[in-house]
Structures are given as structure tokens and as C-alpha cells.
Scaffold this motif. Structure first.
Motif, short mmCIF file in Angstrom:
data_model
loop_
_atom_site.label_atom_id
_atom_site.label_comp_id
_atom_site.label_asym_id
_atom_site.label_seq_id
_atom_site.Cartn_x
_atom_site.Cartn_y
_atom_site.Cartn_z
N ARG A 34 0.83 -1.20 0.00
CA ARG A 34 0.00 0.00 0.00
C ARG A 34 0.87 1.26 0.00
NH1 ARG A 34 -3.91 1.03 4.98
NH2 ARG A 34 -4.56 -1.08 4.37
N SER A 35 1.93 1.26 0.80
CA SER A 35 2.82 2.42 0.86
C SER A 35 3.49 2.67 -0.49
CB SER A 35 3.89 2.21 1.94
OG SER A 35 3.30 2.14 3.22
N GLU A 36 3.91 1.58 -1.14
CA GLU A 36 4.56 1.71 -2.44
C GLU A 36 3.58 2.21 -3.49
OE1 GLU A 36 7.30 1.61 -5.59
OE2 GLU A 36 7.49 1.83 -3.41
N MET A 37 2.34 1.74 -3.44
CA MET A 37 1.33 2.24 -4.37
C MET A 37 1.10 3.73 -4.16
SD MET A 37 -1.38 -0.95 -4.24
CE MET A 37 -2.52 -0.35 -5.51
N GLY A 38 1.04 4.14 -2.90
CA GLY A 38 0.87 5.56 -2.61
C GLY A 38 2.04 6.39 -3.12
N ARG A 39 3.26 5.85 -2.99
CA ARG A 39 4.44 6.56 -3.48
C ARG A 39 4.39 6.72 -4.99
NH1 ARG A 39 9.67 5.94 -5.48
NH2 ARG A 39 9.25 3.77 -6.07
N ARG A 40 3.98 5.68 -5.69
CA ARG A 40 3.92 5.74 -7.15
C ARG A 40 2.85 6.71 -7.61
NH1 ARG A 40 4.75 -0.66 -8.96
NH2 ARG A 40 6.56 -1.03 -7.61
N ILE A 41 1.73 6.74 -6.90
CA ILE A 41 0.67 7.70 -7.25
C ILE A 41 1.19 9.12 -7.06
CG2 ILE A 41 -1.58 8.60 -6.55
CD1 ILE A 41 -2.37 5.68 -5.88
N GLU A 42 1.85 9.36 -5.94
CA GLU A 42 2.36 10.70 -5.63
C GLU A 42 3.38 11.16 -6.66
OE1 GLU A 42 4.57 13.05 -1.93
OE2 GLU A 42 3.69 11.06 -1.61
N LEU A 43 4.21 10.23 -7.14
CA LEU A 43 5.24 10.58 -8.12
C LEU A 43 4.72 10.59 -9.56
CD1 LEU A 43 8.26 8.50 -6.72
CD2 LEU A 43 7.91 10.98 -6.57
N GLY A 44 3.45 10.22 -9.75
CA GLY A 44 2.88 10.19 -11.09
C GLY A 44 3.24 8.97 -11.90
N LEU A 45 3.79 7.94 -11.24
CA LEU A 45 4.22 6.73 -11.96
C LEU A 45 3.07 5.79 -12.27
CD1 LEU A 45 7.46 5.90 -9.93
CD2 LEU A 45 7.29 7.11 -12.12
N ALA A 46 1.92 5.98 -11.64
CA ALA A 46 0.79 5.08 -11.83
C ALA A 46 -0.13 5.53 -12.96
CB ALA A 46 -0.01 4.95 -10.54
N GLY A 47 0.09 6.73 -13.48
CA GLY A 47 -0.80 7.22 -14.52
C GLY A 47 -2.18 7.50 -13.97
N ARG A 48 -3.19 7.34 -14.81
CA ARG A 48 -4.56 7.53 -14.37
C ARG A 48 -4.95 6.40 -13.42
NH1 ARG A 48 -7.98 9.33 -19.78
NH2 ARG A 48 -6.33 10.60 -20.75
N PRO A 49 -5.46 6.72 -12.23
CA PRO A 49 -5.83 5.65 -11.27
C PRO A 49 -6.86 4.71 -11.85
CG PRO A 49 -5.81 7.80 -10.20
CD PRO A 49 -5.70 8.05 -11.68
#
Length: 368
Positions: A34-49
Motif C-alpha cells: 500500500r505504501s509503495e502504491m501511494g508513493r507511485r501515485i504521488e510521483l505520477g508513476l501510476a498514470g490515471r488511477p
């Protein structure tokens, strides 16, 4: 029946119904994931959720959806060699990633449903989760000893490499948990340089905004730098999987030709036909325009003069994203007919994004 005996019965049931991997894990929250997913979202690495990124808390905390859950029973199936190989590139054709040549999730569901029924016959609750946003299936597979995390972010297993689909059965049965694999990729980084867009620029971290598979499933205009690396892909990308040594033997045994599509013929079919034929694809909003868009990009790489008439017709589409990508493909193919069509389309186009595409395509076509 004791918990150990039930677990063994469930394993045998799953394997008998097609599973190649089986493990059990707790339903404790996957906090690190969960923490890693949050980090990727914050950095824009996840694209559109989307998918599990739509709600990372739910996807990493089983009890949010299933307050009664005690265990996750994790199963896997291999889709090679059954998925075959698209073979070498061919004019006017596109390839489908092996996981999507047919609905390869169906054998997985069959095995998981058999396990769930066995649980219910033993007096326990169960629910099958396969390709379900309520669970990060790779995290469960790693905890249950079914796989390990690869540097490509894929889940890998001995003998199968990354050519796996994963799913789980949630249950209230308090079963003995499996031991996680003591494995990793070691010094191997074969997947990282294999990525055609550099989306794997850090071990174990995928920049979704640079991933071809991501864009094949995302609405809107595909960035031009992604298009240039697209190749003949219609849906998905297998490059990092094909580079993975643990899956090499399985890939070599997948000799039957499968997953190569005539793109000109595809572009001439109706929306209803496309959505029926490719019902197992994730197409945004179930709108065939995005599958057509992907085909147009692929034709920009291996389209021939045979494709030019259909591309010219797509310049007249009422849908801006199709006009724009048809222009790009014509610019790549070049030729007098394409240049004339681009000039004519530019003279009447009013959408600013498509105007930009037409002008860029005209420059691209010069000398081709």
C-alpha cells in the motif's frame, strides 16, 4: 477434517482442475505494498488511477471487502504454451500479447471455483477473486509462496517465469499458511533494457505512463514518443516477459502461431463485431474507438499501400482521436496519395489537436 487435511484436499482439488501453483496466506493488510502504491501515485508513476490503483486501501486490505475473511488461498495458471506465439512481424498485421489471445482467465477461474466449492462443501464461506480490483493479486501470491516479485514488477515462479495469471479464494477457514519463496532475480536485469520505452528505469518500479500496455488500455491520444516505440502491437506488450530467463523454456515451447491480426480487416469491421470478438480485452468504456486507435498506430509501423485507402477514410471519421492517429500512420507510411489526403484533411479540420497531428504528419511524410 483437520485444517491440515482440508488444506491438502484443497491443493489436490486445485491442481486437478488446472492450477499450477497453490498456496495459503493470512489476510493481514499488505502494508508495504500500500505504501509503495501511494508513493507511485504521488510521483505520477501510476498514470490515471484504475484497477487496484482506484482504491489502494481496499486492494491491500482484504477485510475491507470481506470482514469474515481468515485466509487467502492463492492459485496460478500458466498461459504458455497454450497461447502460442504471434511469430515475426508481417505487413498490415498487429500482434496481441500472449495473455490476451483468448480469455486465459477462464482456466484460472475454473480451478479457483473448484477450490471454493470444496470449501463450501466443508462448511466454510468462500469467494473467488480473479482479475479483481479488490486485491493486489501479486502481493498475495508472494506472501502465499506461489511466486516472487521480479524486477519487472511481475510475479515469477520456477518453471513458469512471468507467464502466469493469478487469483485467490477468500475464505473463513483457518488453514495453515504457506512459506514464502526464498528467491529473487539475483543480479539479472534482463527485463530492464528489454522495455522498448524505458518504463522499467528502476529495478522493481514501473513507470506506467511510459508502458505500452498501459497506453493500449487508456483513452485519449497516445503520446507520440510512445507511438514511435509501439511497433506492431495491437494490445499489450510481452517484451519484458520474453526477456525473462526463468520463462525462457516455456516461451520456446510455444510454437503454434496465434495472436496475429489483420489490421486492415479489423478497421473495416463494425463496433459490435469488434467488441464481440475481443470481449475479453480491457477496452476503455467498452468503446471500440480505442481498439481502432491502437490498430492505426500499429499500421504506422508496418502498414503498406494496401492500408492507405482505409487510413484515408479514417481521416474523415467523426471521432477526433481516430482522425489524429490515422494522420500519424499516413505520415509514417508516406506516398503521394497519403500526402494529398493529409493536405485535404488539414484544409477542413477544426479540432486543434487533430490539426497539430495533421501538420506533424505532413512534415513526417516528406521524402517518404
Amino acid at each position: 477434517m483437520t485444517a491440515d487435511a482440508l488444506s491438502d484436499t484443497l491443493r489436490q482439488t486445485g491442481l486437478r482442475h488446472g492450477l499450477v501453483g497453490f498456496g495459503v496466506c493470512s489476510v493481514e493488510p499488505f502494508g508495504a505494498v500500500r505504501s509503495e502504491m501511494g508513493r507511485r501515485i504521488e510521483l505520477g508513476l501510476a498514470g490515471r488511477p484504475r484497477f487496484t490503483y482506484t482504491d489502494p486501501v481496499v486492494a491491500t486490505e482484504v477485510s475491507r471487502s470481506f470482514p469474515w475473511a481468515e485466509r487467502l488461498i492463492v492459485g496460478s495458471v500458466a498461459y504458455l504454451p497454450a497461447a502460442g506465439t504471434p511469430g515475426p512481424a508481417a505487413p498490415d498485421t498487429g500482434r496481441v500479447a500472449r495473455f490476451a489471445t483468448v480469455d486465459h482467465y477462464q482456466p484460472l477461474r475454473t480451478g479457483l471455483i473448484a477450490v471454493a466449492r470444496q470449501l463450501e462443501e466443508s462448511g466454510h464461506r468462500s469467494e473467488v477473486l480473479a482479475d479483481d480490483n479488490r486485491l493486489v493479486d501479486r502481493a498475495a501470491a508472494v506472501r502465499a509462496g506461489v511466486a516472487w516479485w521480479g524486477k519487472s514488477t511481475m510475479a515469477l515462479a520456477p518453471g513458469f517465469g512471468p507467464w502466469l495469471l493469478l487469483g485467490s479464494v477468500v475464505t473463513d477457514a483457518v488453514l495453515p499458511v504457506s512459506t514464502p519463496m526464498v528467491r529473487d532475480c539475483g543480479t539479472c536485469v534482463a527485463c530492464i533494457p528489454a522495455c522498448p520505452t524505458g518504463a522499467l528505469d528502476e529495478e522493481g518500479v514501473l513507470d506506467a505512463t511510459r508502458c505500452i500496455s498501459y497506453w493500449a488500455q487508456t483513452p485519449g491520444f497516445i503520446p507520440r514518443d510512445i507511438r514511435r516505440a509501439w511497433g506492431d502491437r495491437l494490445y499489450g506488450c510481452d517484451d519484458c516477459l520474453e526477456a525473462c530467463p526463468p520463462g525462457g523454456r516455456l516461451a520456446e515451447g510455444a510454437g503454434s502461431m496465434n495472436g496475429r491480426i489483420d489490421l486492415v480487416e479489423l478497421l473495416e469491421r463494425s463496433d459490435e463485431e469488434l467488441m464481440d470478438t475481443y470481449a475479453h480485452f480491457y477496452v476503455p468504456r467498452r468503446d471500440a474507438r480505442f481498439l481502432r486507435r491502437n490498430a492505426l498506430v500499429a499500421l504506422g509501423h508496418n502498414g503498406t499501400r494496401r492500408a492507405i485507402p482505409v487510413l484515408i477514410r479514417y481521416l474523415e471519421s467523426p471521432i477526433a482521436v481516430l482522425r489524429g492517429h490515422a494522420a500519424w500512420a499516413l505520415g509514417r507510411i508516406g506516398g503521394k496519395d497519403g500526402r494529398v489526403a493529409l493536405e485535404r484533411a488539414r484544409s477542413i479540420e477544426t479540432d486543434p489537436t487533430v490539426v497539430d497531428e495533421l501538420e506533424a504528419a505532413a512534415r513526417l511524410s516528406e521524402g517518404r
